[in-house]
Design a protein around this motif. Structure first.
Motif, PDB file in Angstrom:
ATOM      1  N   THR A 271       2.282   4.366   6.807  1.00 18.28           N
ATOM      2  CA  THR A 271       3.330   4.155   5.810  1.00 18.28           C
ATOM      3  C   THR A 271       3.218   2.747   5.211  1.00 18.28           C
ATOM      4  OG1 THR A 271       4.851   3.400   7.535  1.00 18.28           O
ATOM      5  CG2 THR A 271       4.880   5.745   6.998  1.00 18.28           C
ATOM      6  N   ARG A 272       4.065   2.460   4.248  1.00 16.27           N
ATOM      7  CA  ARG A 272       4.129   1.163   3.569  1.00 16.27           C
ATOM      8  C   ARG A 272       2.756   0.709   3.067  1.00 16.27           C
ATOM      9  NH1 ARG A 272       7.170  -3.112   7.197  1.00 16.27           N
ATOM     10  NH2 ARG A 272       5.635  -2.383   8.706  1.00 16.27           N
TER      11      ARG A 272
ATOM     12  N   ARG B  78      -0.134  -0.887   0.871  1.00 15.55           N
ATOM     13  CA  ARG B  78      -0.258  -1.971  -0.096  1.00 15.55           C
ATOM     14  C   ARG B  78      -1.708  -1.973  -0.582  1.00 15.55           C
ATOM     15  NH1 ARG B  78       3.663  -5.833  -0.412  1.00 15.55           N
ATOM     16  NH2 ARG B  78       2.141  -7.433  -0.985  1.00 15.55           N
TER      17      ARG B  78
ATOM     18  N   GLU C 166       2.429   8.276   1.418  1.00 18.78           N
ATOM     19  CA  GLU C 166       1.880   7.938   2.726  1.00 18.78           C
ATOM     20  C   GLU C 166       0.365   8.054   2.697  1.00 18.78           C
ATOM     21  OE1 GLU C 166       5.458   9.239   5.771  1.00 18.78           O
ATOM     22  OE2 GLU C 166       3.816  10.640   5.421  1.00 18.78           O
TER      23      GLU C 166
ATOM     24  N   ALA D 237      -2.207  -0.180   5.298  1.00 19.44           N
ATOM     25  CA  ALA D 237      -0.955   0.532   5.577  1.00 19.44           C
ATOM     26  C   ALA D 237      -0.663   0.443   7.062  1.00 19.44           C
ATOM     27  CB  ALA D 237      -1.046   1.992   5.129  1.00 19.44           C
TER      28      ALA D 237
END
Length: 386
Positions: free
Chosen positions: A300-301, A303, A336, A366
């Motif tokens: 997740t998250r 960049r 995701e 990530a």
């Protein structure tokens, strides 16, 4: 080719803020930027409200003596020098995040979070607001400027010193204002130290920092116990049988073998490893090495250091700061990152970063959320008494 450190042509002279930790790498990086003709100002980040509580000794990060070493280096280089207090931001974005991640059963990377939240967010934003063009650090990585003016992050020329993994959180905007003078040179660390000595920098012989800067004694488990408090729990095997106890599930990480202190040996006599950490019931599950094999993960998250992946594509992935590249297929679905490994890998823990590469180019990073095991093993449900 990175041209930031050639003599700047007309109109190319940049105002550069050099982050100086007090170590040899950042000092040489600042010196190279100044020698290239840029207008360089040195800054040391005060990251603790009580610097004496951080690591003491010549570690190159976060202590009072590191600030003094950075100031002396700036004086020798002949550049202005300041100390900026970012202690509160560091405590909230790095230290508190580190504790919270372990409390949730995950394994964070505080250096990666510091680069994302402090050096290339808080520091860079402040630098740009003050009229600086770029932030310079002593990281070993390379920024390549393309014909259209956009930038890419690549591995350092010397793979042995490459630090692009912990920079994989930088986005395209941040890369446009980043300088890494050490990343484009095939020099050994001994040669960097020799260069520092030639420049008259006293940090030439200063030892490198390898541990977490905000854990003064290097005892991560003790730091977490002081932060979260002891919480006795059990260690079980794959069948659910208790084989030991612990003083806090936060003291373990997936793949850990040492320090388990198991009271009952495995039937086959082989070592056992941490397979699962459950903060809900404070239980740690152990088992054989082959049970650690991971075939895929979801992160997740994400960049991206530029354009995100478009559809399933082949890349290589790095899962730890000093880990090897492994071939993968990756794609983004519903925000995701989904990664499938060509061959099973071990030691993959939620909370770690997965960084994708296309050759030497860093695609992005990530945070690992879940993993798929090659052999699915689940703890049995407790017996129900009727």
């Amino acid at each position: 080719m990175n041209d930031d450190f050639l003599p700047p042509p007309q109109g190319k002279r940049l105002r550069v803020l050099a982050a100086m930790s007090g170590g040899v790498d950042s000092a040489v990086a600042a010196a190279r930027a100044a020698e290239a003709g840029h207008d360089v100002t040195g800054v040391h980040l005060a990251l603790s409200a009580n610097p004496q509580s951080f690591r003491t000794g010549a570690r190159g990060c976060c202590t009072v003596e590191d600030s003094r070493d950075a100031r002396r280096a700036a004086d020798v280089i002949g550049i202005p020098f300041y100390v900026w207090d970012l202690a509160e931001r560091f405590r909230e974005d790095v230290v508190a995040d580190f504790v919270a991640e372990y409390a949730a059963g995950r394994t964070p990377n505080p250096c990666l979070r510091c680069n994302e939240k402090i050096k290339f967010a808080a520091l860079l934003d402040k630098a740009l607001a003050l009229g600086f063009d770029a932030v310079c650090t002593g990281h070993y990585a390379t920024v390549v400027t393309l014909e259209d003016g956009s930038r890419e992050l690549h591995r350092a020329s010397d793979a042995a010193k490459d630090q692009s993994y912990v920079l994989g959180v930088l986005d395209e905007r941040q890369l446009a204002h980043a300088m890494f003078p050490l990343g484009d040179t095939l020099t050994t660390k001994e040669e960097i130290r020799a260069e520092a000595a030639r420049r008259g920098l006293a940090v030439a012989k200063k030892p490198d920092s390898h541990d977490i800067c905000f854990i003064a004694d290097g005892d991560t488990q003790g730091f977490l116990a002081r932060s979260l408090g002891s919480a006795e729990g059990v260690i079980v095997d794959e069948s659910g049988a208790q084989v030991g106890t612990h003083e806090g599930a936060f003291g373990f990480t997936i793949g850990q073998r040492k320090g388990l202190r198991l009271g009952i040996p495995a039937d086959d006599g082989k070592p056992r490893y941490v397979l699962d950490i459950s903060p809900v019931d404070n239980t740690v599950t152990v088992g054989p090495a082959e049970a650690l094999d991971v075939t895929a993960l979801t992160a997740t998250r994400p960049r991206w250091c530029g354009t995100p992946p478009a559809g399933p594509a082949a890349y290589t992935a790095q899962l730890r700061a000093h880990g090897e590249d492994v071939p993968v297929t990756a794609e983004v679905l519903d925000g995701e990152l989904h990664v499938s490994f060509t061959a099973p890998v071990r030691g993959v823990a939620p909370g770690q970063a997965v960084v994708l590469y296309d050759g030497t180019r860093v695609v992005g990073s990530a945070t690992i959320a879940t993993t798929d095991r090659a052999t699915v093993r689940s703890r049995p449900e407790p017996a129900v008494t009727v």
